[in-house]
Design a protein around this motif. Structure first.
Motif, PDB file in Angstrom:
ATOM      1  N   THR A  32      44.323  51.489  48.401  1.00  0.00           N
ATOM      2  CA  THR A  32      45.155  51.254  47.224  1.00  0.00           C
ATOM      3  C   THR A  32      46.593  51.109  47.688  1.00  0.00           C
ATOM      4  O   THR A  32      47.118  51.983  48.382  1.00  0.00           O
ATOM      5  CB  THR A  32      45.042  52.403  46.212  1.00  0.00           C
ATOM      6  OG1 THR A  32      43.669  52.521  45.812  1.00  0.00           O
ATOM      7  CG2 THR A  32      45.907  52.145  44.987  1.00  0.00           C
ATOM      8  N   THR A  34      50.362  50.724  46.351  1.00  0.00           N
ATOM      9  CA  THR A  34      51.191  50.906  45.167  1.00  0.00           C
ATOM     10  C   THR A  34      52.591  50.385  45.470  1.00  0.00           C
ATOM     11  O   THR A  34      53.220  50.818  46.441  1.00  0.00           O
ATOM     12  CB  THR A  34      51.254  52.386  44.755  1.00  0.00           C
ATOM     13  OG1 THR A  34      49.916  52.868  44.601  1.00  0.00           O
ATOM     14  CG2 THR A  34      52.006  52.560  43.449  1.00  0.00           C
ATOM     15  N   ARG A  39      53.060  49.353  40.395  1.00  0.00           N
ATOM     16  CA  ARG A  39      51.818  48.590  40.218  1.00  0.00           C
ATOM     17  C   ARG A  39      50.874  48.875  41.385  1.00  0.00           C
ATOM     18  O   ARG A  39      51.309  48.913  42.541  1.00  0.00           O
ATOM     19  CB  ARG A  39      52.149  47.110  40.161  1.00  0.00           C
ATOM     20  CG  ARG A  39      50.996  46.289  39.711  1.00  0.00           C
ATOM     21  CD  ARG A  39      51.457  44.978  39.180  1.00  0.00           C
ATOM     22  NE  ARG A  39      50.273  44.290  38.708  1.00  0.00           N
ATOM     23  CZ  ARG A  39      50.253  43.064  38.322  1.00  0.00           C
ATOM     24  NH1 ARG A  39      51.364  42.358  38.335  1.00  0.00           N
ATOM     25  NH2 ARG A  39      49.145  42.506  37.907  1.00  0.00           N
ATOM     26  N   ALA A  40      49.594  49.091  41.085  1.00  0.00           N
ATOM     27  CA  ALA A  40      48.611  49.436  42.118  1.00  0.00           C
ATOM     28  C   ALA A  40      47.601  48.309  42.297  1.00  0.00           C
ATOM     29  O   ALA A  40      47.134  47.710  41.326  1.00  0.00           O
ATOM     30  CB  ALA A  40      47.898  50.725  41.746  1.00  0.00           C
ATOM     31  N   THR A  42      43.955  47.638  44.421  1.00  0.00           N
ATOM     32  CA  THR A  42      42.898  48.354  45.122  1.00  0.00           C
ATOM     33  C   THR A  42      41.844  47.388  45.633  1.00  0.00           C
ATOM     34  O   THR A  42      41.475  46.432  44.950  1.00  0.00           O
ATOM     35  CB  THR A  42      42.230  49.389  44.191  1.00  0.00           C
ATOM     36  OG1 THR A  42      43.222  50.322  43.775  1.00  0.00           O
ATOM     37  CG2 THR A  42      41.111  50.139  44.889  1.00  0.00           C
TER      38      THR A  42
END
Length: 104
Positions: A32, A34, A39-40, A42
């Motif tokens: 992940t 970030t 905002r992430a 994955t």
């Protein structure tokens, strides 16, 4: 020693997630990222490339072999000859490369 790499390393955390590991996929991973804005993103990979269920292509295997040989200090020419020998070992009269000599 690169300060940019050290800075990035300080912002990385790793945690084991047993739900990603099985007998068929012992090296699964989820990453992940970030952003500074929160905002992430994955991504998950259950079977890394190079595992029996996701083998490397011949070209990627050659590239990896030559890279590992170089990292180990093997001369590029000798590494290329060794790779050529390994690629033909099934039809070679001996498993030993010709420059090794006769066992005895």
């Amino acid at each position: 020693a690169d300060p940019r790499v050290r800075d990035a390393m300080a912002r990385v955390s790793m945690r084991r997630d047993d739900t990603l590991h099985s007998d068929d996929a012992p090296e699964g991973a989820r990453v992940t990222l970030t952003t500074t804005g929160g905002r992430a993103y994955t991504g998950t990979l259950a079977q890394p490339t190079g595992m029996p269920s996701a083998p490397l292509s011949d070209e990627r295997l050659r590239t990896k072999f030559l890279g590992c040989a170089a990292a180990g200090g093997l001369d590029a020419g000798r590494a290329a000859r060794l790779l050529a020998h390994l690629e033909s070992v099934e039809s070679a009269p001996s498993a030993l490369p010709p420059w090794v000599g006769t066992p005895g």
